[in-house]
Design a protein around this motif. Structure first.
Motif, PDB file in Angstrom:
ATOM      1  N   GLU A   1       0.793  -1.238   0.000  1.00  0.00           N
ATOM      2  CA  GLU A   1       0.000   0.000   0.000  1.00  0.00           C
ATOM      3  C   GLU A   1       0.828   1.292   0.000  1.00  0.00           C
ATOM      4  O   GLU A   1       0.543   2.177  -0.798  1.00  0.00           O
ATOM      5  N   PRO A   2       1.824   1.442   0.838  1.00  0.00           N
ATOM      6  CA  PRO A   2       2.579   2.700   0.805  1.00  0.00           C
ATOM      7  C   PRO A   2       3.242   2.923  -0.543  1.00  0.00           C
ATOM      8  O   PRO A   2       3.311   4.034  -1.048  1.00  0.00           O
ATOM      9  N   GLY A   3       3.691   1.826  -1.144  1.00  0.00           N
ATOM     10  CA  GLY A   3       4.327   1.930  -2.451  1.00  0.00           C
ATOM     11  C   GLY A   3       3.373   2.440  -3.502  1.00  0.00           C
ATOM     12  O   GLY A   3       3.751   3.199  -4.386  1.00  0.00           O
ATOM     13  N   ILE A   4       2.071   2.132  -3.408  1.00  0.00           N
ATOM     14  CA  ILE A   4       1.092   2.581  -4.395  1.00  0.00           C
ATOM     15  C   ILE A   4       0.655   4.011  -4.087  1.00  0.00           C
ATOM     16  O   ILE A   4       0.561   4.841  -4.975  1.00  0.00           O
ATOM     17  N   ALA A   5       0.420   4.306  -2.798  1.00  0.00           N
ATOM     18  CA  ALA A   5      -0.081   5.629  -2.429  1.00  0.00           C
ATOM     19  C   ALA A   5       0.972   6.708  -2.723  1.00  0.00           C
ATOM     20  O   ALA A   5       0.638   7.814  -3.100  1.00  0.00           O
ATOM     21  N   GLY A   6       2.230   6.390  -2.574  1.00  0.00           N
ATOM     22  CA  GLY A   6       3.291   7.372  -2.790  1.00  0.00           C
ATOM     23  C   GLY A   6       3.272   7.968  -4.183  1.00  0.00           C
ATOM     24  O   GLY A   6       3.072   9.173  -4.319  1.00  0.00           O
ATOM     25  N   PRO A   7       3.411   7.201  -5.236  1.00  0.00           N
ATOM     26  CA  PRO A   7       3.403   7.748  -6.588  1.00  0.00           C
ATOM     27  C   PRO A   7       2.106   8.490  -6.912  1.00  0.00           C
ATOM     28  O   PRO A   7       2.144   9.556  -7.519  1.00  0.00           O
ATOM     29  N   ASP A   8       0.957   7.967  -6.471  1.00  0.00           N
ATOM     30  CA  ASP A   8      -0.314   8.634  -6.767  1.00  0.00           C
ATOM     31  C   ASP A   8      -0.305  10.061  -6.271  1.00  0.00           C
ATOM     32  O   ASP A   8      -0.682  10.988  -6.984  1.00  0.00           O
ATOM     33  N   LYS A   9       0.161  10.234  -5.045  1.00  0.00           N
ATOM     34  CA  LYS A   9       0.200  11.569  -4.451  1.00  0.00           C
ATOM     35  C   LYS A   9       1.160  12.464  -5.254  1.00  0.00           C
ATOM     36  O   LYS A   9       0.877  13.630  -5.512  1.00  0.00           O
ATOM     37  N   ARG A  10       2.275  11.869  -5.659  1.00  0.00           N
ATOM     38  CA  ARG A  10       3.246  12.661  -6.385  1.00  0.00           C
ATOM     39  C   ARG A  10       2.686  13.115  -7.734  1.00  0.00           C
ATOM     40  O   ARG A  10       2.897  14.234  -8.163  1.00  0.00           O
ATOM     41  N   PHE A  11       1.909  12.228  -8.385  1.00  0.00           N
ATOM     42  CA  PHE A  11       1.336  12.611  -9.679  1.00  0.00           C
ATOM     43  C   PHE A  11       0.401  13.792  -9.520  1.00  0.00           C
ATOM     44  O   PHE A  11       0.442  14.736 -10.305  1.00  0.00           O
ATOM     45  N   SER A  12      -0.459  13.759  -8.502  1.00  0.00           N
ATOM     46  CA  SER A  12      -1.397  14.878  -8.346  1.00  0.00           C
ATOM     47  C   SER A  12      -0.641  16.152  -7.964  1.00  0.00           C
ATOM     48  O   SER A  12      -1.019  17.247  -8.385  1.00  0.00           O
ATOM     49  N   GLU A  13       0.443  15.992  -7.216  1.00  0.00           N
ATOM     50  CA  GLU A  13       1.247  17.169  -6.891  1.00  0.00           C
ATOM     51  C   GLU A  13       1.823  17.791  -8.152  1.00  0.00           C
ATOM     52  O   GLU A  13       1.781  19.004  -8.336  1.00  0.00           O
ATOM     53  N   ILE A  14       2.347  16.920  -9.034  1.00  0.00           N
ATOM     54  CA  ILE A  14       2.936  17.428 -10.280  1.00  0.00           C
ATOM     55  C   ILE A  14       1.860  18.077 -11.136  1.00  0.00           C
ATOM     56  O   ILE A  14       2.065  19.145 -11.710  1.00  0.00           O
TER      57      ILE A  14
END
Lengths: 126, 183, 250
Positions: A16-29
């Motif tokens: 789960e942390p591995g999936i949530a991390g990139p998702d958050k980064r994409f929305s930040e970008i």
């Protein structure tokens, strides 16, 4: 069976942390790209707004007096010219001087942005 | 404007060509032709130079930069989208692989279990058949042995009775006597 | 320089060129500073556009800021339709601004302190308004003088006032720029002249000269502001008047 369930749980919590991390980064970008685009688009508008507010305050301050004087001068000059041509010396001068006075007041009101009648002058922003 | 011009010229004609002193040099109309001519020349030249050469160049530089920024932002968005899609695809593939692995494991387990069950059943059946066969054999052996015991017993009874009584008993009587005793 | 505050406006021939019908077209100090203003504007913008790079150099930034400043002014007042007048408005703004600023240097001549120059620019602008208005709208352009919703009885009088108001535009445009530049330079000259004449009186005079000196410094700063603002007002009114040619009264 109990063993299998435990193994599944372990996999989920590990992933789960591995999936949530990139998702958050994409929305930040995405947010950053949107912000940059907004900035790039509003850059012109921003300068424009500052230009117009500067023009309104300082411009009208410098305009008011000369607008009035110019209108009176033109009124008087026109009246004098008409009188010279028609030989009606005091009347044309008096009438047109009064009209020039009125035009001067109209000019000042327009320069102050009170009368937007003839044309849309400078009143694009309420 | 005509009124204005005539007014100024009529004023300047009165003081004449006086230099210095109290008169305004601005009202000296003898300088007007030169000023107007050079204004037209310089302003016109500046206008031509700016509108034909310099302003388009600056506008072009600004436009190039803006389109570059827009293109870069679009590219960044595209790449971000791609990355997001790739990440989603990765997640989906991972989930799919996990469920597939689970189902394979389960299937394998079931298959192994059923194979084991079948083997067990086969072994059980085999054992049961062997047991039945052995029992049957034992029974027939016992029967045979019992039959022989009966023959020996009747021979023995006949011999004992003939010895004791001197007369030979009938075989039917012997048989019934033995079976009565066997019970 | 003489202490006469009007001496600075004197026009002196540098090269005698030609006389046509009694009119003197000599190359004067005024002509020299017109050439200097146009030349300075060209030089700055040439330097700004010479090595156009993605990340602008300092001079390129100045040029682009200058460009955007005027472009926004035109867009703001006339809309994107008015951008075809952008080179003209830019030239007007730059020429007037550079003339005003060059005039701030001691012993330099101020082109815009002469009413012929400002009047010629103003008349040219108004003539352009009339020509563009007539070309674009034909006789509808004269609706500028006939406001809608006015009773027919007082319409002639209102129209007369509107005509005078329209004719007063070049006059106010010319007089404002000329008046501001001339008055500013006279006041500066008077105050700094006080400094010199008081300073010549000895110790007491030097102390007494401090006040006009301070005033002179403050006025110099103010005159730089005026030099910019007058160019700005001249340009923005050019836009406003040209906008009337594009969109005369409804």
């Amino acid at each position: 069976m109990a063993d299998k369930g435990k193994q599944d749980n372990g996999e989920k919590t590990g992933a789960e942390p591995g999936i949530a991390g990139p998702d958050k980064r994409f929305s930040e970008i995405s947010a950053r790209i949107a912000a940059e685009r907004r900035q790039a688009e509003t850059f012109q508008g921003e300068t424009g707004r500052r230009t117009s507010s500067l023009g309104k305050t300082w411009g009208s301050a410098f305009r008011l007096g000369s607008e009035f004087v110019a209108a009176v001068l033109v009124g008087g000059g026109l009246g004098y010219l008409i009188d010279r041509l028609l030989g009606t010396l005091p009347f044309g001068l008096i009438i047109l001087l009064l009209a020039g006075f009125a035009a001067g007041i109209l000019n000042m009101a327009r320069a102050a942005g009170r009368v937007p009648k003839a044309g849309d002058r400078m009143n694009d922003e309420p | 404007m005509d009124a204005m011009a005539s007014e100024t010229t009529s004023h300047t004609e009165v003081p004449g060509e006086a230099h210095g002193g109290g008169t305004l040099p601005q009202l000296d109309s003898s300088t007007y032709p030169s000023q107007l001519l050079w204004l037209v020349i310089t302003f016109g030249a500046l206008y031509l130079l700016l509108s034909k050469v310099l302003l388009p160049k600056i506008a072009n530089a600004i436009e190039v930069r803006q389109s570059r920024i827009a293109a870069d932002l679009a590219q960044a968005e595209q790449l971000n989208d791609d990355a997001r899609k790739a990440s989603e695809a990765y997640d989906a593939a991972l989930a799919h692989a996990r469920t597939k692995a689970n189902s394979i494991a389960q299937e394998n387990r079931a298959q192994v279990l059923s194979e084991l069950d079948a083997e067990q059943a086969k072994v059980d059946a085999d054992l049961a058949a062997r047991l039945a066969k052995a029992e049957k054999q034992i029974a027939s052996t016992r029967e045979k042995a019992m039959g022989e015991v009966e023959g020996i017993a009747s021979q023995l009874v006949e011999d004992v009775v003939s010895e004791l009584t001197g007369s030979k008993p009938s075989s039917t009587a012997i048989k019934s006597a033995i079976s009565a005793a066997g019970r | 320089m003489a202490n006469d505050p009007l001496h600075q406006f004197q026009i002196k021939p540098i090269i005698d060129l030609f006389n046509v019908g009694g009119m003197d077209f000599s190359f004067t100090n005024s002509s020299l500073f017109m050439v200097a203003a146009a030349g300075t504007v060209s030089a700055i913008l040439f330097a700004a556009s010479r090595s156009a790079s993605l990340v602008p150099s300092r001079i390129q930034s100045i040029g682009e800021l200058w460009y955007e400043f005027v472009a926004n002014m035109v867009r703001q007042v006339m809309g994107s339709e008015g951008m075809k007048f952008f080179p003209f408005v830019f030239t007007v703004f730059s020429f007037v601004l550079m003339s005003n600023l060059l005039g701030m240097f001691p012993y330099f001549f101020t082109v815009t302190s002469h009413v012929v120059v400002t009047a010629a620019l103003a008349v040219f602008i108004i003539a352009m308004v009339v020509v563009v208005g007539l070309a674009k709208h034909g006789l509808h352009f004269f609706k500028l003088f006939v406001p809608s919703g006015v009773p027919i009885a007082i319409l002639p009088f209102i129209s007369l006032i509107e005509v005078i108001s329209f004719l007063s535009r070049p006059v106010s445009l010319a007089l404002r720029l000329f008046g501001n530049m001339m008055a500013g330079h006279i006041v500066l000259k008077v105050f700094t002249g006080f400094v010199v004449s008081l300073g010549a009186l000895g110790i007491g005079g030097i102390i007494g000269a401090l006040f006009p000196l301070a005033m002179g410094v403050a006025l110099t700063g103010f005159e730089f502001l005026v030099a910019f603002l007058q160019a700005f007002v001249f340009a923005i009114l050019t836009c406003v008047y040209l906008n009337d040619a594009l969109h005369p009264g409804h």
